[in-house]
Motif scaffolding. Structure first.
Motif, short mmCIF file in Angstrom:
data_model
loop_
_atom_site.label_atom_id
_atom_site.label_comp_id
_atom_site.label_asym_id
_atom_site.label_seq_id
_atom_site.Cartn_x
_atom_site.Cartn_y
_atom_site.Cartn_z
N LEU A 9 -31.43 35.06 -8.13
CA LEU A 9 -32.34 35.32 -9.24
C LEU A 9 -33.31 34.16 -9.45
O LEU A 9 -34.48 34.37 -9.80
N THR A 10 -32.83 32.93 -9.21
CA THR A 10 -33.71 31.77 -9.38
C THR A 10 -34.88 31.82 -8.40
O THR A 10 -36.03 31.61 -8.79
N LEU A 11 -34.59 32.12 -7.14
CA LEU A 11 -35.66 32.20 -6.14
C LEU A 11 -36.60 33.36 -6.43
O LEU A 11 -37.81 33.27 -6.21
N LEU A 12 -36.06 34.46 -6.93
CA LEU A 12 -36.91 35.59 -7.29
C LEU A 12 -37.87 35.21 -8.41
O LEU A 12 -39.07 35.53 -8.36
N LEU A 13 -37.38 34.48 -9.41
CA LEU A 13 -38.23 34.07 -10.52
C LEU A 13 -39.30 33.07 -10.05
O LEU A 13 -40.46 33.14 -10.46
N LEU A 14 -38.91 32.14 -9.17
CA LEU A 14 -39.88 31.19 -8.62
C LEU A 14 -40.97 31.92 -7.84
O LEU A 14 -42.15 31.55 -7.92
N ALA A 15 -40.57 32.94 -7.10
CA ALA A 15 -41.55 33.72 -6.35
C ALA A 15 -42.52 34.44 -7.29
O ALA A 15 -43.72 34.50 -7.04
N ALA A 120 -42.36 22.53 -6.21
CA ALA A 120 -41.64 21.28 -6.47
C ALA A 120 -40.15 21.55 -6.72
O ALA A 120 -39.28 20.78 -6.28
N MET A 121 -39.83 22.64 -7.40
CA MET A 121 -38.43 22.98 -7.66
C MET A 121 -37.70 23.32 -6.37
O MET A 121 -36.51 23.00 -6.21
N VAL A 122 -38.39 23.97 -5.45
CA VAL A 122 -37.79 24.24 -4.13
C VAL A 122 -37.46 22.92 -3.44
O VAL A 122 -36.38 22.75 -2.86
N PHE A 135 -39.50 28.93 1.52
CA PHE A 135 -40.92 29.30 1.38
C PHE A 135 -41.21 30.61 2.11
O PHE A 135 -42.06 31.39 1.67
N SER A 136 -40.52 30.86 3.21
CA SER A 136 -40.68 32.15 3.90
C SER A 136 -40.19 33.30 3.02
O SER A 136 -40.80 34.37 2.98
N TRP A 137 -39.10 33.06 2.29
CA TRP A 137 -38.60 34.09 1.38
C TRP A 137 -39.56 34.29 0.20
O TRP A 137 -39.75 35.42 -0.26
N LEU A 138 -40.13 33.19 -0.29
CA LEU A 138 -41.07 33.32 -1.40
C LEU A 138 -42.27 34.18 -1.00
O LEU A 138 -42.79 34.94 -1.82
N ILE A 139 -42.70 34.04 0.25
CA ILE A 139 -43.82 34.84 0.73
C ILE A 139 -43.46 36.32 0.70
O ILE A 139 -44.33 37.18 0.49
N LEU A 140 -42.17 36.65 0.89
CA LEU A 140 -41.75 38.05 0.83
C LEU A 140 -42.10 38.66 -0.52
O LEU A 140 -42.64 39.77 -0.59
N VAL A 141 -41.83 37.93 -1.61
CA VAL A 141 -42.14 38.44 -2.94
C VAL A 141 -43.62 38.27 -3.24
O VAL A 141 -44.29 39.16 -3.78
#
Length: 398
Positions: A9-15, A120-122, A135-141
């Motif tokens: 959920l944290t990575l989803l919110l960052l995305a 920065a949080m990543v 960062f590759s996952w963030l690009i997914l969202v």
């Protein structure tokens, strides 16, 4: 800090926080003509609002960098999202194109908070190799925005008017602010030792660090090719090739699918190969695609050929961007906020310049977008070669 990331959920919110910038850019592109008509101006005049947004992204990220290192990550997020909500509502009620352009600049500064602080949080939470995978996952969202946004923008403009788009953006930011308050934990405590008045000195030190600039500058120039596409594609495809708003939205969606797919392929590659090796091959591929695009433009090629070339260029950025971003932040753990801000600011400084050039050039050359994309890809590859360790032997450039 971990080297085994999980998509939670944290990575989803960052995305989602990083997606406000792309969403704000992509959603209103199909409405350029309608916005121009409502203000009794030309679509070229409306393009200036996109240039203003890029300028805001460039300046705004520098404002958040050392602030995020000084006060922690979450307080600047509250400020940025609030500013984004206010400016989005102001855009919905803009009375003139001049005020519209001004509030687009302010909206960009608000959206910068998510772009800077999420990166920065990543870096706070993951090792350099793992952060490239994140960062590759963030690009997914993030990549969903270019798929959904033009389609939503075209539909909203058709049925509710273009002003409704900015009301929707304000609503989405409000919901994100509420969820962030409950779900997102702080990843860096406030540090009184960071002096805001030393911001320029800190940025200068990072710029002089060869380990930073060899990734940030080529990566930013490569990505600016995509912003040349974002700026000029409505005029090339809608005005020159006469496709409909709905079909234009689907063209955007295809390119977004390409960059998402390659970003996930990059995440798979990172489990087997070092990020530097992957980036080196991706940069060489980008250069070959750029040469092909320049040839297609010179031959006055049909639309389908140009679309294929642009698709391969944009898709390759799904490999270039996460590895270049991870590389630029790898040696900046104590200054991750400032380094993240400077990386993004460099990218959008180049993107804003490219946007302004291609907008002016496009008044006289219909294929200006194609040539500009090719120039960005070739220049990024050349700089990446020149800034390699064996090419730059000093630890610092300055």
């Amino acid at each position: 800090m971990t080297d085994t990331p999980r998509f939670d959920l944290t990575l989803l919110l960052l995305a989602l926080l990083t997606a406000f910038g792309p969403l704000s850019i992509d959603m209103y592109l199909p409405a350029f003509g309608v916005i121009a008509d409502s203000f009794a101006r030309t679509p070229h005049d409306v393009e200036l609002s996109l240039t203003a947004f890029f300028l805001g992204l460039c300046i705004g990220q520098l404002l958040y960098g050392t602030v995020a290192d000084r006060f922690g990550r979450k307080p600047p997020l509250y400020v940025g999202l609030t500013l984004y909500i206010i400016s989005s509502l102001a855009l919905a009620y803009a009375a003139s194109l001049e005020s519209f352009i001004l509030w687009r600049f302010v909206q960009a500064i608000g959206s910068c908070a998510g772009l800077v602080i999420a990166r920065a949080m990543v870096r706070d939470m993951y090792t350099p190799q793992a952060s490239a995978q994140v960062f590759s996952w963030l690009i997914l969202v993030m990549g969903i925005a270019p798929i959904v946004a033009p389609l939503m923008g075209a539909a909203i403009t058709t049925h509710f008017g273009w002003r409704s788009m900015f009301g929707l953006l304000a609503l989405l930011a409000s919901l994100c602010l509420i969820v962030m308050n409950w779900q997102l934990r702080e990843t860096r405590a406030a540090d009184p030792r960071v002096r805001l008045r030393s911001s320029l000195r800190i940025y200068a030190q990072i710029l002089c660090d060869r380990s930073f600039i060899r990734y940030a500058l080529p990566g930013g120039i490569a990505q600016s090719g995509m912003f040349a596409y974002i700026t000029a594609s409505p005029l090339l495809f809608i005005d020159y090739f006469k496709i409909s708003l709905q079909h234009y939205g689907w063209l955007f969606a295809v390119n977004a699918i390409g960059i998402i797919s390659m970003a996930q392929f990059n995440a798979w590659l990172l489990r087997r190969y070092p990020a530097d090796r992957i980036l080196r091959r991706a940069m060489a591929l980008l250069a070959m695609i750029s040469v092909s695009l320049a040839c297609l433009g010179g031959m006055d090629s049909p639309m389908w050929a140009l679309l294929i070339g642009v698709f391969f260029y944009v898709s390759t950025l799904g490999v270039v961007f996460p590895n270049a971003m991870a590389g630029s932040l790898a040696a900046q753990q104590k200054r991750a906020g400032a380094a993240s801000a400077l990386t993004g600011s460099l990218q959008f400084l180049v993107a804003g310049s490219v946007s302004a050039i291609v907008s002016f050039w496009g008044r006289h050359q219909p294929f200006a977008m194609i040539y500009m994309i090719a120039m960005c890809g070739l220049l990024a590859w050349l700089l990446y070669l020149l800034l390699r360790p064996e090419s730059v032997r000093l630890k610092h450039i300055c």
